[in-house]
Design an enzyme around this catalytic site. Structure first.
Site, PDB file in Angstrom:
ATOM      1  N   HIS A 176      58.025  33.987 -30.938  1.00 11.05           N
ATOM      2  CA  HIS A 176      59.404  34.437 -31.174  1.00 11.05           C
ATOM      3  C   HIS A 176      59.682  34.558 -32.674  1.00 11.05           C
ATOM      4  CE1 HIS A 176      59.900  32.290 -27.173  1.00 11.05           C
ATOM      5  NE2 HIS A 176      60.413  33.476 -26.914  1.00 11.05           N
ATOM      6  N   GLY A 219      65.158  31.496 -25.340  1.00 15.27           N
ATOM      7  CA  GLY A 219      65.070  30.193 -25.995  1.00 15.27           C
ATOM      8  C   GLY A 219      63.692  29.586 -25.813  1.00 15.27           C
ATOM      9  N   GLY A 264      57.693  41.123 -27.723  1.00 13.82           N
ATOM     10  CA  GLY A 264      56.283  40.789 -27.897  1.00 13.82           C
ATOM     11  C   GLY A 264      55.407  41.605 -26.954  1.00 13.82           C
ATOM     12  N   GLN A 265      54.235  41.968 -27.440  1.00 17.17           N
ATOM     13  CA  GLN A 265      53.282  42.720 -26.605  1.00 17.17           C
ATOM     14  C   GLN A 265      52.760  41.871 -25.447  1.00 17.17           C
ATOM     15  OE1 GLN A 265      49.881  44.767 -28.554  1.00 17.17           O
ATOM     16  NE2 GLN A 265      48.758  44.129 -26.710  1.00 17.17           N
TER      17      GLN A 265
END
Ligand code: PAF
Length: 280
Positions: free
Chosen positions: A37, A31, A147-148
């Protein structure tokens, strides 16, 4: 957009979608959603027929003195964002649903879990691997999106998926940055105005290293020194690590090459931030 609270319902939804010939995408989150995101959600929407996002602040990945209690919880805003992106399902279990009374089963990725963030956050990757494995078992996604920015997490999860032969493809999406270079993070909201200014040093240090690589430097030691010199211009910021590693093993390399992960972590005030790039 449907909000699902139980593992059973999520599995039922996913299996129905697969039976109808649809591919299922999963975007696991805690969240406090930001544009990083949303980029994962968009990638999922492009390559999957239906998409679930999970929102669960996972207690087992926080150490005893970390920010679990004050981690931002913005469920209504998060749902509004996800709905606007066309997400089909939000999976928002309570802690008891994920860790039933007496829960004693954990996923431990030995070695990798003690490196980079795992070194300064003991137990963190055990919590991450455990909750993500539980999410995969519940949602049975075809693809899951990460995510990287959390590059060490990606390494741990790749190992988890390979070792458990989980039938899911991990898709790693590029880091999303503020216009001044700061990598987006839910924890950026902890920063005061002055800390927000100081936090730019992480991406500046990486940029300085990339510039040196572009002009031919390949010695990890020399490149680390370049990053540390940039950090020294913000003496209030405390380095946790500056390192060049093999992305699969998270072990240090002496010479950087294509695919080497160059990663930094630092404390800005009490907020721990991370950033990285992968050598082209
Ligand atoms: O990257 C995160 O937000 C979390 O570590 C994850 C993958 C959702 C597991 O709790």
């Amino acid at each position: 957009m449907r909000v699902i609270r139980t593992v059973g319902e999520l599995r039922e939804w996913s299996r129905a979608a697969r039976k109808a010939g649809q591919s299922v995408g999963l975007v696991p989150t805690m969240g406090a959603l930001h544009a990083g995101h949303i980029s994962l959600v968009r990638a999922a929407k492009v390559s999957c027929d239906v998409v679930a996002a999970s929102i669960f602040v996972n207690p087992t990945q926080f150490g005893p003195n970390e920010d679990f209690a004050r981690y931002p919880r913005t469920f209504d805003e998060d749902c509004a964002l996800l709905e606007a992106e066309g997400v089909d399902v939000v999976f928002a279990p309570d802690a008891e649903e994920i860790y039933p009374e007496g829960a004693a089963t954990f996923v431990e990725v030995t070695g990798l879990s003690e490196r980079l963030d795992g070194k300064s956050r003991p137990g963190h990757f055990r919590g991450v691997a455990t909750v993500v494995a539980k999410l995969f078992i519940a949602a049975e996604p075809d693809r899951a999106f990460f995510g990287q920015k959390d590059a060490a997490q990606v390494a741990v999860l790749r190992r988890t998926v390979a070792d458990l032969r989980l039938p899911v493809e991990l898709v790693v999406c590029p880091i999303v940055r503020e216009p001044d270079g700061l990598a987006l993070s839910s924890r950026n909201r902890y920063l005061s105005t002055e800390e927000r200014r100081q936090a730019r040093v992480l991406s500046r240090a990486l940029h300085a290293v990339e510039t040196q690589i572009a002009s031919g430097e390949r010695s990890a030691r020399a490149l680390i020194d370049v990053a540390v010199a940039e950090f020294s211009r913000e003496p209030q910021v405390g380095i946790d690590y500056v390192t060049a590693v093999d992305w699969a093993t998270l072990l240090p390399v002496e010479t950087v090459a294509s695919g080497t992960l160059f990663a930094v972590a630092a404390f800005v005030g009490t907020t721990r931030l991370i950033d990285n790039f992968v050598v082209a």
